[in-house]
Design a protein around this motif. Sequence first.
Motif, short mmCIF file in Angstrom:
data_model
loop_
_atom_site.label_atom_id
_atom_site.label_comp_id
_atom_site.label_asym_id
_atom_site.label_seq_id
_atom_site.Cartn_x
_atom_site.Cartn_y
_atom_site.Cartn_z
N ALA A 147 0.83 -1.22 0.00
CA ALA A 147 0.00 0.00 0.00
C ALA A 147 0.86 1.26 0.00
O ALA A 147 0.55 2.24 -0.68
CB ALA A 147 -0.93 -0.01 1.21
N ILE A 148 1.97 1.24 0.76
CA ILE A 148 2.86 2.41 0.78
C ILE A 148 3.48 2.62 -0.60
O ILE A 148 3.55 3.75 -1.10
CB ILE A 148 3.95 2.23 1.85
N ALA A 149 3.92 1.56 -1.24
CA ALA A 149 4.57 1.69 -2.54
C ALA A 149 3.63 2.26 -3.59
O ALA A 149 4.07 2.95 -4.53
CB ALA A 149 5.10 0.33 -3.00
N ARG A 150 2.34 2.01 -3.45
CA ARG A 150 1.37 2.49 -4.45
C ARG A 150 0.82 3.88 -4.13
O ARG A 150 0.05 4.42 -4.92
CB ARG A 150 0.23 1.47 -4.56
N MET A 151 1.21 4.45 -3.00
CA MET A 151 0.71 5.78 -2.65
C MET A 151 1.74 6.84 -3.07
O MET A 151 2.92 6.70 -2.78
CB MET A 151 0.46 5.86 -1.14
N PRO A 152 1.33 7.90 -3.76
CA PRO A 152 2.27 8.94 -4.18
C PRO A 152 2.99 9.57 -2.98
O PRO A 152 2.44 9.66 -1.88
CB PRO A 152 1.38 9.98 -4.88
N ASN A 153 4.22 10.02 -3.21
CA ASN A 153 5.00 10.62 -2.13
C ASN A 153 4.29 11.81 -1.49
O ASN A 153 4.39 12.03 -0.28
CB ASN A 153 6.37 11.05 -2.65
N GLU A 154 3.60 12.61 -2.32
CA GLU A 154 2.92 13.78 -1.77
C GLU A 154 1.88 13.36 -0.71
O GLU A 154 1.74 14.01 0.33
CB GLU A 154 2.23 14.57 -2.89
N GLU A 155 1.17 12.27 -1.00
CA GLU A 155 0.18 11.79 -0.04
C GLU A 155 0.85 11.17 1.18
O GLU A 155 0.39 11.33 2.31
CB GLU A 155 -0.75 10.77 -0.70
N LEU A 156 1.93 10.44 0.96
CA LEU A 156 2.64 9.84 2.09
C LEU A 156 3.15 10.92 3.04
O LEU A 156 3.07 10.76 4.27
CB LEU A 156 3.81 8.99 1.59
N LYS A 157 3.67 12.01 2.49
CA LYS A 157 4.16 13.08 3.34
C LYS A 157 3.03 13.76 4.11
O LYS A 157 3.20 14.20 5.25
CB LYS A 157 4.91 14.12 2.50
N ARG A 158 1.86 13.80 3.47
CA ARG A 158 0.72 14.51 4.08
C ARG A 158 -0.04 13.63 5.05
O ARG A 158 -0.37 14.05 6.16
CB ARG A 158 -0.20 15.02 2.97
N ILE A 159 -0.33 12.38 4.67
CA ILE A 159 -1.21 11.55 5.51
C ILE A 159 -0.64 10.16 5.80
O ILE A 159 -1.32 9.32 6.40
CB ILE A 159 -2.59 11.37 4.85
N GLY A 160 0.62 9.93 5.39
CA GLY A 160 1.19 8.60 5.60
C GLY A 160 1.21 8.17 7.05
O GLY A 160 0.85 7.04 7.39
N ARG A 161 1.60 9.08 7.92
CA ARG A 161 1.67 8.72 9.34
C ARG A 161 0.28 8.42 9.89
O ARG A 161 0.09 7.47 10.65
CB ARG A 161 2.34 9.84 10.12
#
Length: 421
Positions: free
Chosen positions: A295-309
Amino acid sequence: MKMFASTLLLLAALPGAPAFAQAACQPGTYAAPDGDFVVLAKLPSIPAPGLRYLFRDGRRGATSDPDAPLACDAGQVNVKGAAWQPVAFRETPASFDSVGTKMTGMLIEPPGADPTRPLVVMVHGSERSSPIGGIYGYAMAAQRISVFVYDKRGTGGSDGEYTQNFELLAADAAHALEKAREMAAGRFGRAGFFGGSQGGWVAPLAATLTKADYVTVGFGLVASPIEEDREQMVSEVRAVGLGKDAEALVNRLSQATAGLLLSDFDTGYEALDAVRREMADQPWAAKIEGEYSGAIARMPNEELKRIGRARFDNLELIWDYDAVAALRKLDTPLLWVLAGEDREAPIETTRGALLGLAREGKPFDVYLFPRTDHGMFEFTTAADGSRRITRITDGYLKLLGDWIKGSASGKYGRAERLTLR
């Protein structure tokens, strides 16, 4: 982990008997003269008036199933023409404090007085459902063991916030055992823990915080959550026949996603992008899941930085938890039961760690049930590799009960007791 059932044979024995013939089933535990038993319990996934049933040998299903091997009538259950009688457990509600939080539980005691009877605290896995009234506590109590079940913090009747912080959950389990000892004073012998799945991280740690005479674990891990994710992905690529190159790639993916998690999603994006580029040419890579890496690999970096945690790291999980270190502190006798083909908690690292600790002199017994998946479930496999659960493997419940009572011997279904060689 939860739920069991009861029933009678009259109309149900007739060909084509309608489902309403089972309507008299009542939740409870029913015992045969030879000590066999079946537990019946309500389960949200089974439409009323059906109940989940679970036999000591692991057969499970719904009382409303047309081929259910039992029938209910007049407060008893009939199995193959024999009447099994209800077991009158002593059930005492409880509340206790743990780290400033009010917790709720239940002490379940078998009939009769026996000051040598063992006492076990059931430590939950990651589920949010209440074990009070559930099937597994009664399956243990049916084997003449006193059982204390309690709602995990933030679930059922317990206060607090739901968490997967092993250290906090271990403190809760330790306080639960202290409360159970207090409530059952004079009516038990040795006392300890059982932990299933995530409880395999929590129960041994709890035993280092309070006096425990034993620990039992089913389908747990002696590995960190990061290692669990990696081993799940390795298991996935092996299941579809891929080779060492695929294994190496998912190992690199696990390392990259671990970097994000351990930095609170602050750093590690370059390493993740590098793995994504390698994965781009692999048609199988889009189906990789793991515990979280897919799931992490398929999520864009912009989203991971914003809501990943918030998406992946909101339950206080100790990602690099050192399970071996906790077990090294433990000199208590321990039983660990492995599911041989566990896709959710692959056993390779866990098996090696446990046998290594046993070689060092730790009083650990390790059993493996082949051809079982997480939960000690037997299964059938479809053409696409997916699995359908059929039953809990025969011998598992009896092994737990006998070992806790100090009387484990002989064969338990297909179980293999692993040696130190």
